[in-house]
Design an enzyme around this catalytic site. Structure first.
Site, PDB file in Angstrom:
ATOM      1  N   HIS A 117      41.763  22.505  28.748  1.00  0.00           N
ATOM      2  CA  HIS A 117      41.388  21.116  28.985  1.00  0.00           C
ATOM      3  C   HIS A 117      40.012  20.846  28.377  1.00  0.00           C
ATOM      4  O   HIS A 117      39.122  21.694  28.444  1.00  0.00           O
ATOM      5  CB  HIS A 117      41.348  20.877  30.495  1.00  0.00           C
TER       6      HIS A 117
ATOM      7  N   HIS B 224      51.635  13.087  31.641  1.00  0.00           N
ATOM      8  CA  HIS B 224      50.686  12.969  32.765  1.00  0.00           C
ATOM      9  C   HIS B 224      51.394  12.883  34.114  1.00  0.00           C
ATOM     10  O   HIS B 224      51.090  12.022  34.955  1.00  0.00           O
ATOM     11  CB  HIS B 224      49.731  11.796  32.558  1.00  0.00           C
TER      12      HIS B 224
ATOM     13  N   TYR C 135      49.054   5.528  30.854  1.00  0.00           N
ATOM     14  CA  TYR C 135      47.978   6.506  30.805  1.00  0.00           C
ATOM     15  C   TYR C 135      47.314   6.571  29.423  1.00  0.00           C
ATOM     16  O   TYR C 135      47.996   6.683  28.408  1.00  0.00           O
ATOM     17  CB  TYR C 135      48.512   7.893  31.177  1.00  0.00           C
TER      18      TYR C 135
ATOM     19  N   ASN D 225      35.371  15.822  38.066  1.00  0.00           N
ATOM     20  CA  ASN D 225      35.392  14.418  37.653  1.00  0.00           C
ATOM     21  C   ASN D 225      35.631  13.481  38.830  1.00  0.00           C
ATOM     22  O   ASN D 225      36.643  13.568  39.526  1.00  0.00           O
ATOM     23  CB  ASN D 225      36.489  14.228  36.600  1.00  0.00           C
TER      24      ASN D 225
ATOM     25  N   ASP E 127      51.274  13.517  26.044  1.00  0.00           N
ATOM     26  CA  ASP E 127      50.990  13.788  27.450  1.00  0.00           C
ATOM     27  C   ASP E 127      51.751  12.794  28.325  1.00  0.00           C
ATOM     28  O   ASP E 127      51.517  11.588  28.248  1.00  0.00           O
ATOM     29  CB  ASP E 127      49.474  13.663  27.689  1.00  0.00           C
TER      30      ASP E 127
END
Length: 408
Positions: free
Chosen positions: A317, A217, A160, A37, A215
């Site tokens: 994921h 993160h 996030y 990504n 999450d």
């Protein structure tokens, strides 16, 4: 049987998917995903300039030897660029072997352990009320598990996976467009004071049966993560994801010493060596390594087997950065893995994406049902691929309120 050629395609509807197609002298081809990504051109170049020339003439059935050839033969091992490229090759070789055998890949692994695999949706909101509406949307749609993220009062920009404004909470995706990263602001104190009660409110609203995931993160220090995990124990989370950066793996012992909240880590890992100690020391409950970044099916099978020895389940994921090819590889692993936990799922099934990657995998009522087509069960329409080209983008970066760069 020999590999005669291979080609790399970069582009897709809204994403720069890196698709590898390997051809053989018997007309059978295999597909793999090398999408890294916002750094997509790097594994694409590694494949085109270094790996594909060495692949030509190899026997695609010897996937184990080919994996070792590239991994051990590189001298400088691992890293997300290399492992994404190896992962694409490995997926394509398993795809070829399944087609030769006339069997779906899960049968090559040992057959199904379950009929369907539970997935989780992403609910988000600019505030808690907006998040509640988003959760309700996915519950109504049949999901049994939902990851929840919401804006924090007083935080100067969205945290996030949170939209800036209310109303986009059922289809929100982080904006990665533009080569210069967007800057988000983070305030740990505000987060830790607000989010435990927000999670408790979600549990009270939706009851004990909904699997709630959250999450962090990587935003907390180990001490802060331990305190947060302890605070949210009454919520009975399905998992707390990436509560702290996993670089210092011994620091994760602090969380275990203070909380029984299940921990999920690993979406940024790219080998078994990134997670073996976390698994062996039973410091995590779910391993998140992805088929692409983790070096493909061959490597993930090893991680799954190791995890199974230590009560660790899978939770691969599944962000939009993974193409339907990578997701299909994970669907086959999910169908087989005795220690399957859950699969992250963000809607890829747009008409444009389905036209580029035709397949018969089915997502229904919060469960994925893997296709029984030979190989990975995903095709690639090269004529559709001509509609798309590479568009540069970057992940956001995070700064504290005083300007200090923080963990994204």
């Amino acid at each position: 049987m020999k590999i005669t050629s291979a080609q790399v395609f970069v582009g897709g509807p809204g994403k720069n998917y890196v698709t590898l197609k390997i051809m053989t002298d018997q007309g059978v081809y295999g597909l793999g995903d090398a999408t890294l990504n916002n750094r997509e051109t790097l594994p694409a170049a590694y494949l085109q300039d270094y790996l594909i020339p060495a692949l030509i003439g190899m026997d695609p059935r010897r996937s184990e030897d080919i994996w070792q050839f590239f991994y051990r033969g590189a001298y400088f091992r691992r890293g997300p660029i290399a492992m994404a490229a190896y992962g694409a090759i490995d997926m394509a070789l398993w795809d070829i072997k399944g087609k030769i055998a006339g069997l779906p890949c899960y049968d090559l692994f040992g057959g199904k352990s379950r009929n369907g695999a539970m997935v989780y949706a992403h609910a988000t909101g600019a505030d808690l009320e907006d998040l509640m509406d988003s959760v309700q949307h996915f519950v109504d749609d049949g999901y049994k598990a939902v990851r929840v993220q919401c804006g924090i009062p007083g935080m100067p920009s969205a945290s996030y996976a949170v939209p800036e404004e209310k109303g986009s909470s059922t289809e929100y995706m982080t904006n990665f467009s533009g080569i210069r990263p967007k800057v988000e602001t983070w305030d740990t104190g505000k987060y830790m004071r607000y989010m435990p009660q927000a999670l408790a409110d979600i549990r009270e609203r939706f009851g004990p049966d909904l699997h709630i995931l959250h999450d962090v993160h990587h935003r907390l220090t180990p001490r802060e993560a331990a305190a947060f995990a302890k605070d949210v124990e009454p919520v009975d989370l399905y998992w707390l994801e990436d509560p702290t950066v996993a670089d210092d793996q011994d620091a994760l012992k602090l969380i275990r010493q203070h909380s029984t909240t299940p921990i999920a880590i690993g979406e940024v890992f790219n080998s078994i060596w990134d997670c073996n100690k976390l698994i062996e020391n039973e410091l995590i409950d779910f391993i998140r390594v992805a088929a692409t970044y983790g070096g493909g099916i061959t490597q993930l099978k090893r991680i799954i087997d190791l995890a199974g020895l230590h009560h660790v389940r899978t939770g691969f994921h599944g962000a939009p950065s993974h193409s339907p090819i990578s997701m299909a590889a994970q669907y086959h692993l999910n169908a087989w893995a005795p220690n399957f936990g859950i699969q992250e799922y963000l809607v890829l099934g747009t008409p444009e994406c389905d036209a580029l990657f035709p397949h018969d995998h089915l997502m229904e009522n919060g469960m994925v049902y893997v296709s029984d087509a030979p190989g990975l069960g995903v095709d690639f329409d090269e004529s559709e691929a001509t509609k798309y080209s590479y568009s540069a983008g970057s992940h956001p970066v995070v700064r504290l309120q005083d300007g200090t760069l923080w963990n994204y």
